[in-house]
Design an enzyme around this catalytic site. Structure first.
Site, PDB file in Angstrom:
ATOM      1  N   ASP A 199       0.885  -1.170   0.000  1.00  0.00           N
ATOM      2  CA  ASP A 199       0.000   0.000   0.000  1.00  0.00           C
ATOM      3  C   ASP A 199       0.920   1.217   0.000  1.00  0.00           C
ATOM      4  OD1 ASP A 199      -1.468   2.197   0.713  1.00  0.00           O
ATOM      5  OD2 ASP A 199      -2.643   1.197   2.265  1.00  0.00           O
ATOM      6  N   THR A 225      -3.487   5.706  -2.819  1.00  0.00           N
ATOM      7  CA  THR A 225      -4.372   6.854  -3.015  1.00  0.00           C
ATOM      8  C   THR A 225      -3.700   7.744  -4.053  1.00  0.00           C
ATOM      9  OG1 THR A 225      -3.276   7.999  -1.201  1.00  0.00           O
ATOM     10  CG2 THR A 225      -5.346   6.905  -0.680  1.00  0.00           C
ATOM     11  N   LYS A 228      -1.942  12.141  -1.947  1.00  0.00           N
ATOM     12  CA  LYS A 228      -0.937  12.485  -0.923  1.00  0.00           C
ATOM     13  C   LYS A 228       0.300  13.024  -1.641  1.00  0.00           C
ATOM     14  CE  LYS A 228      -2.833   9.328   2.503  1.00  0.00           C
ATOM     15  NZ  LYS A 228      -3.696   8.281   1.947  1.00  0.00           N
TER      16      LYS A 228
HETATM   17  N1  DSN Z   1      -5.840   9.272   6.635  1.00  0.00           N
HETATM   18  C1  DSN Z   1      -4.614   8.959   5.931  1.00  0.00           C
HETATM   19  C2  DSN Z   1      -3.448   9.523   6.614  1.00  0.00           C
HETATM   20  O1  DSN Z   1      -3.588  10.595   7.182  1.00  0.00           O
HETATM   21  O2  DSN Z   1      -2.368   8.941   6.587  1.00  0.00           O
HETATM   22  C3  DSN Z   1      -4.494   7.526   5.688  1.00  0.00           C
HETATM   23  O3  DSN Z   1      -5.707   7.049   5.209  1.00  0.00           O
END
Ligand code: DSN
Length: 418
Positions: A199, A225, A228
């Site tokens: 992941d 995701t 980020k």
């Molecule tokens: N909520 C994310 C984070 O802040 O790392 C992970 O899903």
């Protein structure tokens, strides 16, 4: 985007939006999982693709009128495959948790065993936490970190893997400041005969810029995701590697069926359009420079904090984030987060490994540099931010917090959000 229609039709939402915009402009976003998405990717997101139902996959939909939707989804898939160097990418997961949900669904039956990093030492909710679907519907086992070094405890992992023979092993974290040693994870997965799922939600952008090794030679599946370090709109991707196909020739079909109809229905095609734009941006030279600078900034921030007397989990960082252990500072992570918020520095409270305190009032804070690097801040600014954080946490009085608030605003104005 000028939001002129929103302004005319819904002043309440418009006003809240502009408050949020001002908050972001005047504060330092230091939560490592957040970023400032580019205007082009946001424009891709805010499209009429939103209006279409397209259950199924390109050329095999359950609804008519999908010829252009197919084009955008195929484009996004192609870009993801090329960028991450994998034979298959499913771009329909709504976000990271649904992508992880699909990974379980693809290779496990309910009640089967999965091994993931414990949430309290840096793992993620979906890697087997008891309150999450992953802990309720699967038999969740967890590994931790070494008490002395704070790094992944491969010996413990190996023991559990040999004894329990989990069918899936997560190589993944959400608050771990060090390089993930994919080869070691794979060795443990092979001992158990497990699928190795990487992941890479936090580090996807760093993998693309070459600042973190890629899991492609070792993992069978990869989830991520898109918002980020990758800096796109919110979204998720699940990928099958060549290693995955060597292990299981039906893995692509299993993954696609796990996403639809297994765990999701209609894909969010506007999100897929926005993600396609972000993947194009991430394939450019500037993105490599961006990744390199995230790391330089992170290391500078970490070193400056250490010099100022802060203890960091593992002693420093290799990636975009760090976890500050505040136990010797007489302040909880929750209070530190609130104080820093008042000073205009947004962080999140976080557990530290072997934390004696509960997750809602843990002993640490988690900081990261992806968003401030998007604002083009560099090492010099990181030293200033370390100084701001130090003053707020050490002095904790109203006057200091308000002085730092002013300095943060000035710094932010010099580095506008692109
Ligand atoms: N909520 C994310 C984070 O802040 O790392 C992970 O899903």
């Amino acid at each position: 985007m000028n939001y002129k229609n929103l302004k005319k039709k819904d002043r309440e939402v418009y006003n809240i939006l502009f408050k949020e915009r001002k908050r972001r402009e005047d504060t330092l976003e230091m939560i490592p999982s957040e970023n400032h998405t580019s205007p082009a990717a946001l424009e891709g997101l805010a499209t009429i693709f939103n209006d279409k139902y397209s259950e199924g996959y390109p050329k095999k939909r359950y609804y008519g009128g999908n010829e252009f939707i197919d084009m955008v989804e195929i484009l996004c898939q192609e870009r993801a495959r090329k960028l991450f160097n994998v034979p298959h990418a499913n771009v329909q997961p709504y976000s990271g948790s649904p992508a992880n949900h699909a990974a379980y669904f693809a290779v496990l039956k309910p009640g089967e065993k999965a091994l993931g990093m414990d949430l309290s030492v840096g793992g993620h909710l979906t890697h087997g936490t008891s309150v999450n679907f992953s802990g309720r519907y699967y038999k969740a086992l967890s590994y931790g970190v070494d008490k002395k070094t704070g790094r992944v405890d491969f010996k413990e992992m190996e023991k559990i893997a040999k004894k329990e023979k989990p069918k899936l092993i997560w190589a993944s974290t959400s608050a771990y400041p060090r390089v993930l040693e994919w080869k070691k994870f794979r060795k443990v997965a092979d001992l158990a005969g497990a699928y190795l799922v990487a992941d890479i939600a936090h580090i996807a952008g760093l993998i693309i810029s070459g600042d973190h090794p890629s899991p492609v030679p070792y993992a069978h599946l990869i989830t991520t995701t898109t918002h980020k370090t990758l800096r796109g709109p919110r979204g998720g991707i699940i990928m099958v590697t060549k290693e995955g196909l060597k292990k299981d020739k039906n893995l692509i079909e299993k993954v696609d069926r796990a996403v639809f109809p297994g765990t999701q229905a209609g894909p969010h095609e506007h999100q897929i359009a926005g993600v396609a734009v972000c993947l194009k941006e991430a394939s450019g030279k500037n993105f490599q420079k961006y990744g390199h600078q995230i790391i330089k900034n992170s290391k500078t921030l970490a070193n400056s904090l250490v010099k100022k007397g802060f203890r960091l989990v593992t002693g420093g960082t290799d990636n975009h984030l760090m976890v500050v252990d505040l136990r010797d500072k007489g302040i909880s992570g929750k209070d530190a987060q609130e104080l820093l918020d008042k000073a205009g520095i947004t962080v999140n409270k976080n557990t530290v490994p072997f934390d004696p305190n509960p997750p809602f009032s843990p002993s640490g804070i988690r900081l990261g540099t992806p968003a401030v690097t998007t604002r083009k801040m560099k090492e010099k600014e990181m030293e200033r931010i370390a100084d701001f954080i130090t003053q707020v946490i050490k002095k904790r009085d109203k006057k200091t917090v308000s002085e730092i608030r002013g300095k943060v605003k000035n710094l932010c104005r010099r580095f506008p959000i692109p």
